[in-house]
Design a protein around this motif. Structure first.
Motif, PDB file in Angstrom:
ATOM      1  N   TRP A 195     -34.278   6.339  -0.602  1.00  0.00           N
ATOM      2  CA  TRP A 195     -33.937   5.451   0.497  1.00  0.00           C
ATOM      3  C   TRP A 195     -35.179   4.683   0.906  1.00  0.00           C
ATOM      4  CZ3 TRP A 195     -35.175   6.037   5.942  1.00  0.00           C
ATOM      5  CH2 TRP A 195     -34.543   5.103   6.755  1.00  0.00           C
ATOM      6  N   ASP A 196     -35.042   3.379   1.126  1.00  0.00           N
ATOM      7  CA  ASP A 196     -36.142   2.527   1.558  1.00  0.00           C
ATOM      8  C   ASP A 196     -36.244   2.594   3.075  1.00  0.00           C
ATOM      9  OD1 ASP A 196     -38.035   0.609   2.085  1.00  0.00           O
ATOM     10  OD2 ASP A 196     -36.829  -1.069   1.347  1.00  0.00           O
ATOM     11  N   ALA A 197     -37.257   3.291   3.558  1.00  0.00           N
ATOM     12  CA  ALA A 197     -37.423   3.488   5.002  1.00  0.00           C
ATOM     13  C   ALA A 197     -38.218   2.361   5.662  1.00  0.00           C
ATOM     14  CB  ALA A 197     -38.120   4.824   5.252  1.00  0.00           C
ATOM     15  N   SER A 198     -38.642   1.356   4.907  1.00  0.00           N
ATOM     16  CA  SER A 198     -39.522   0.320   5.451  1.00  0.00           C
ATOM     17  C   SER A 198     -38.888  -0.478   6.594  1.00  0.00           C
ATOM     18  CB  SER A 198     -39.979  -0.626   4.346  1.00  0.00           C
ATOM     19  OG  SER A 198     -38.877  -1.338   3.814  1.00  0.00           O
ATOM     20  N   ARG A 232     -32.383  12.596   8.750  1.00  0.00           N
ATOM     21  CA  ARG A 232     -31.648  13.573   7.952  1.00  0.00           C
ATOM     22  C   ARG A 232     -30.683  12.810   7.057  1.00  0.00           C
ATOM     23  NH1 ARG A 232     -35.209  16.024   9.926  1.00  0.00           N
ATOM     24  NH2 ARG A 232     -35.128  17.619  11.503  1.00  0.00           N
ATOM     25  N   PHE A 233     -29.969  13.540   6.193  1.00  0.00           N
ATOM     26  CA  PHE A 233     -28.913  12.897   5.426  1.00  0.00           C
ATOM     27  C   PHE A 233     -27.681  13.774   5.379  1.00  0.00           C
ATOM     28  CE2 PHE A 233     -30.909  15.371   2.015  1.00  0.00           C
ATOM     29  CZ  PHE A 233     -29.848  15.770   1.227  1.00  0.00           C
ATOM     30  N   ARG A 234     -26.543  13.103   5.215  1.00  0.00           N
ATOM     31  CA  ARG A 234     -25.284  13.811   5.002  1.00  0.00           C
ATOM     32  C   ARG A 234     -24.542  13.065   3.898  1.00  0.00           C
ATOM     33  NH1 ARG A 234     -23.415  12.319  10.927  1.00  0.00           N
ATOM     34  NH2 ARG A 234     -22.894  10.135  10.611  1.00  0.00           N
ATOM     35  N   VAL A 235     -23.741  13.809   3.158  1.00  0.00           N
ATOM     36  CA  VAL A 235     -23.046  13.261   1.998  1.00  0.00           C
ATOM     37  C   VAL A 235     -21.549  13.429   2.192  1.00  0.00           C
ATOM     38  CG1 VAL A 235     -22.758  13.402  -0.502  1.00  0.00           C
ATOM     39  CG2 VAL A 235     -24.986  13.923   0.521  1.00  0.00           C
ATOM     40  N   THR A 236     -20.798  12.370   1.913  1.00  0.00           N
ATOM     41  CA  THR A 236     -19.345  12.465   1.853  1.00  0.00           C
ATOM     42  C   THR A 236     -18.927  12.016   0.456  1.00  0.00           C
ATOM     43  OG1 THR A 236     -19.128  10.263   2.821  1.00  0.00           O
ATOM     44  CG2 THR A 236     -18.919  12.123   4.311  1.00  0.00           C
ATOM     45  N   ALA A 237     -18.037  12.772  -0.129  1.00  0.00           N
ATOM     46  CA  ALA A 237     -17.566  12.467  -1.484  1.00  0.00           C
ATOM     47  C   ALA A 237     -16.076  12.752  -1.556  1.00  0.00           C
ATOM     48  CB  ALA A 237     -18.319  13.313  -2.509  1.00  0.00           C
ATOM     49  N   ALA A 238     -15.379  11.929  -2.344  1.00  0.00           N
ATOM     50  CA  ALA A 238     -13.934  12.113  -2.491  1.00  0.00           C
ATOM     51  C   ALA A 238     -13.508  11.667  -3.875  1.00  0.00           C
ATOM     52  CB  ALA A 238     -13.179  11.325  -1.427  1.00  0.00           C
ATOM     53  N   VAL A 255     -18.876   8.343  -3.626  1.00  0.00           N
ATOM     54  CA  VAL A 255     -19.936   9.193  -3.066  1.00  0.00           C
ATOM     55  C   VAL A 255     -20.789   8.317  -2.148  1.00  0.00           C
ATOM     56  CG1 VAL A 255     -21.946  10.645  -3.544  1.00  0.00           C
ATOM     57  CG2 VAL A 255     -19.985  10.679  -5.098  1.00  0.00           C
ATOM     58  N   LYS A 256     -20.968   8.775  -0.909  1.00  0.00           N
ATOM     59  CA  LYS A 256     -21.737   8.018   0.078  1.00  0.00           C
ATOM     60  C   LYS A 256     -22.744   8.940   0.749  1.00  0.00           C
ATOM     61  CE  LYS A 256     -20.865   5.734   4.464  1.00  0.00           C
ATOM     62  NZ  LYS A 256     -19.796   5.286   5.355  1.00  0.00           N
ATOM     63  N   VAL A 257     -23.990   8.492   0.822  1.00  0.00           N
ATOM     64  CA  VAL A 257     -25.047   9.217   1.526  1.00  0.00           C
ATOM     65  C   VAL A 257     -25.356   8.430   2.789  1.00  0.00           C
ATOM     66  CG1 VAL A 257     -27.437  10.001   1.455  1.00  0.00           C
ATOM     67  CG2 VAL A 257     -26.039  10.101  -0.618  1.00  0.00           C
ATOM     68  N   GLY A 280     -27.347  12.572  14.846  1.00  0.00           N
ATOM     69  CA  GLY A 280     -26.192  12.288  14.006  1.00  0.00           C
ATOM     70  C   GLY A 280     -25.777  10.831  13.932  1.00  0.00           C
ATOM     71  N   VAL A 281     -26.575   9.920  14.509  1.00  0.00           N
ATOM     72  CA  VAL A 281     -26.259   8.493  14.463  1.00  0.00           C
ATOM     73  C   VAL A 281     -26.710   7.928  13.118  1.00  0.00           C
ATOM     74  CG1 VAL A 281     -26.692   6.244  15.520  1.00  0.00           C
ATOM     75  CG2 VAL A 281     -26.490   8.290  16.959  1.00  0.00           C
ATOM     76  N   ALA A 282     -25.779   7.301  12.399  1.00  0.00           N
ATOM     77  CA  ALA A 282     -26.104   6.720  11.091  1.00  0.00           C
ATOM     78  C   ALA A 282     -26.978   5.478  11.267  1.00  0.00           C
ATOM     79  CB  ALA A 282     -24.835   6.371  10.333  1.00  0.00           C
ATOM     80  N   VAL A 283     -28.083   5.410  10.521  1.00  0.00           N
ATOM     81  CA  VAL A 283     -28.963   4.236  10.559  1.00  0.00           C
ATOM     82  C   VAL A 283     -28.876   3.442   9.261  1.00  0.00           C
ATOM     83  CG1 VAL A 283     -30.538   5.256  12.237  1.00  0.00           C
ATOM     84  CG2 VAL A 283     -31.006   5.526   9.801  1.00  0.00           C
ATOM     85  N   ASP A 284     -28.326   4.040   8.221  1.00  0.00           N
ATOM     86  CA  ASP A 284     -28.151   3.355   6.950  1.00  0.00           C
ATOM     87  C   ASP A 284     -27.215   4.199   6.085  1.00  0.00           C
ATOM     88  OD1 ASP A 284     -28.429   1.420   4.997  1.00  0.00           O
ATOM     89  OD2 ASP A 284     -30.575   1.715   4.702  1.00  0.00           O
ATOM     90  N   ALA A 285     -26.731   3.583   5.013  1.00  0.00           N
ATOM     91  CA  ALA A 285     -25.850   4.292   4.082  1.00  0.00           C
ATOM     92  C   ALA A 285     -26.152   3.827   2.662  1.00  0.00           C
ATOM     93  CB  ALA A 285     -24.392   4.036   4.428  1.00  0.00           C
TER      94      ALA A 285
END
Length: 125
Positions: free
Chosen positions: A61-64, A74-80, A32-34, A41-46
């Motif tokens: 999530w630590d936004a500091s 925003r966030f998106r989740v991928t799970a497998a 599971v990855k957030v 839609g550009v990922a800045v962290d995971a």
């Protein structure tokens, strides 16, 4: 005064709520990855959450270290589970300001000014 908190579905990708989020995982997943993403839609962290059982999951999530406006993220989740994708439904927690109806269906007006059909409410806190 209504002022109850509700958990509801909205269209993905979901906004972070004060650097935290939640989602429903349809079943067990060994991966599971957030991803924290910009509105474009550009990922800045995971966040690698590893193996998880199905059900409602929370993350923080630590936004500091983020240089931009974290409120826009925003966030998106991928799970497998192996090669098989596992459905993850992003959720939002919101304060209810008022109730109403539209086309015979109960609606809730939320603190951000949006209106949500009661059928999209998954829980009351």
């Amino acid at each position: 005064a209504v002022a109850r908190m509700v958990v509801h579905k909205k269209k993905a990708p979901k906004a972070l709520d004060e650097n935290q989020g939640m989602f429903d995982l349809a079943g067990a997943a060994n991966s599971v990855k957030v991803e924290i993403v910009t509105p474009g839609g550009v990922a800045v962290d995971a966040i690698d959450m590893g193996a998880q059982e199905g059900g409602r999951l929370n993350f923080e999530w630590d936004a500091s270290k983020y240089q931009g406006n974290a409120a826009d993220l925003r966030f998106r989740v991928t799970a497998a589970n192996g090669e098989t994708a596992v459905k993850a439904t992003p959720l939002t927690q919101s304060q209810v300001l008022a109730t109403g109806s539209k086309s015979g269906a109960l609606t809730l007006t939320l603190a951000d000014g949006s209106t949500v059909n009661y059928a999209n409410i998954l829980g009351v806190l």
